[in-house]
Design a protein around this motif. Structure first.
Motif, PDB file in Angstrom:
ATOM      1  N   SER A  73      -5.829   4.360   3.746  1.00 12.68           N
ATOM      2  CA  SER A  73      -5.881   2.935   3.734  1.00 12.68           C
ATOM      3  C   SER A  73      -4.777   2.318   4.676  1.00 12.68           C
ATOM      4  N   ILE A  74      -3.655   3.046   4.701  1.00 13.10           N
ATOM      5  CA  ILE A  74      -2.529   2.540   5.270  1.00 13.10           C
ATOM      6  C   ILE A  74      -3.146   2.395   7.026  1.00 13.10           C
ATOM      7  N   ILE A  75      -3.755   3.728   7.680  1.00  9.37           N
ATOM      8  CA  ILE A  75      -4.158   3.637   9.018  1.00  9.37           C
ATOM      9  C   ILE A  75      -5.151   2.639   9.273  1.00  9.37           C
TER      10      ILE A  75
ATOM     11  N   ILE B  24       0.794  -1.169   0.027  1.00  8.34           N
ATOM     12  CA  ILE B  24       0.019   0.019  -0.015  1.00  8.34           C
ATOM     13  C   ILE B  24       1.017   1.295   0.110  1.00  8.34           C
ATOM     14  N   PHE B  25       1.775   1.246   1.010  1.00  9.24           N
ATOM     15  CA  PHE B  25       2.936   2.229   0.968  1.00  9.24           C
ATOM     16  C   PHE B  25       3.549   2.568  -0.369  1.00  9.24           C
TER      17      PHE B  25
ATOM     18  N   LEU C 204       5.302   4.144   8.470  1.00  5.61           N
ATOM     19  CA  LEU C 204       3.946   4.480   7.839  1.00  5.61           C
ATOM     20  C   LEU C 204       3.165   5.414   8.732  1.00  5.61           C
ATOM     21  N   ILE C 205       3.055   5.386  10.002  1.00  7.36           N
ATOM     22  CA  ILE C 205       2.544   6.306  10.891  1.00  7.36           C
ATOM     23  C   ILE C 205       3.104   7.760  10.663  1.00  7.36           C
ATOM     24  N   THR C 206       4.596   7.849  10.499  1.00  7.35           N
ATOM     25  CA  THR C 206       5.043   9.116  10.260  1.00  7.35           C
ATOM     26  C   THR C 206       4.639   9.609   8.906  1.00  7.35           C
TER      27      THR C 206
END
Length: 239
Positions: A203-205, A17-18, A231-233
């Motif tokens: 979508s990542i979250i 996804i990233f 990812l959170i960053t």
């Protein structure tokens, strides 16, 4: 290099996804190769949560992309052809694989009386007990295993609760849990304001939350700890 196939499956879902965030930089054909082999890797991992989250993401991402293009009046035959080809290829891989007896058994023979399910329920109960005994600060980071009951006396049973939110509550109490919820809330708020990456960031979250509800490796395994941080960053960045 992964401690469990489930960890590999989750890692591939989130990293794929990233990668979609940089599709304009890496090129269409390289992106197709990445998605193709990632899908195969996710299926081979036999991780039910990873397979389900990847399939859900692909369907929602494709639908939302079409809707967004439609609103901007930028839909053209080439766009539909390229995106439909990618989605159709991945869905065919899913269908061909799921008809394999190994995959059918993996998804159809799951029962609440299975030993793995009963173990997870026991771990959930233990995490709740730890939290109730230490509601403010928890039992301490990395101390979940040290506070398990003596009934968890085999290597198979000695493992963290398969839920990052319950694990956070048990280890760092309401203070740490509040920080985690604030971080997710802030990431969602900033992602909604994102101009071009809104769908990917959200979508990542939600993929992290979905996977985190059923497993612990995002907080306990090195590879996914690093990926989770990146990812959170990324989702907390202001555009």
């Amino acid at each position: 290099t992964f401690s469990h196939p489930n960890v590999l499956g989750g890692f591939l879902v989130l990293s794929s996804i990233f990668v979609l965030s940089f599709k304009q930089l890496i090129g269409k054909y390289f992106l197709i190769i990445v998605l193709f082999f990632s899908t195969i890797g996710i299926l081979v991992s036999l991780s039910r949560i990873a397979i389900a989250s990847w399939l859900i993401f692909l369907l929602i991402y494709f639908i939302l992309t079409i809707v967004r293009k439609y609103k901007k009046l930028k839909i053209n035959p080439k766009f539909l052809k390229n995106n439909s080809f990618v989605l159709l290829t991945i869905l065919i891989i899913f269908l061909l694989t799921l008809f394999n007896p190994i995959f059918l058994e993996r998804f159809t023979l799951l029962s609440f009386s299975d030993e793995s399910v009963l173990q997870r329920i026991s771990l959930i109960n233990s995490s709740i007990e730890m939290f109730l005994k230490n509601p403010v600060f928890g039992v301490g980071i990395n101390n979940f295993l040290n506070n398990l009951k003596t009934s968890f006396n085999t290597p198979v049973l000695i493992q963290p609760v398969h839920n990052i939110f319950l694990l956070t509550l048990a280890q760092v109490g309401v203070i740490g849990f509040g920080v985690l919820i604030y971080m997710f809330s802030k990431a969602v708020a900033l992602s909604i304001k994102s101009k071009d990456k809104k769908i990917i960031r959200l979508s990542i979250i939600f993929s992290i939350i979905f996977i985190g509800l059923f497993d612990h490796y995002l907080l306990t395994i090195q590879q996914t700890q690093i990926l989770f941080t990146i990812l959170i960053t990324y989702c907390l960045l202001k555009e």
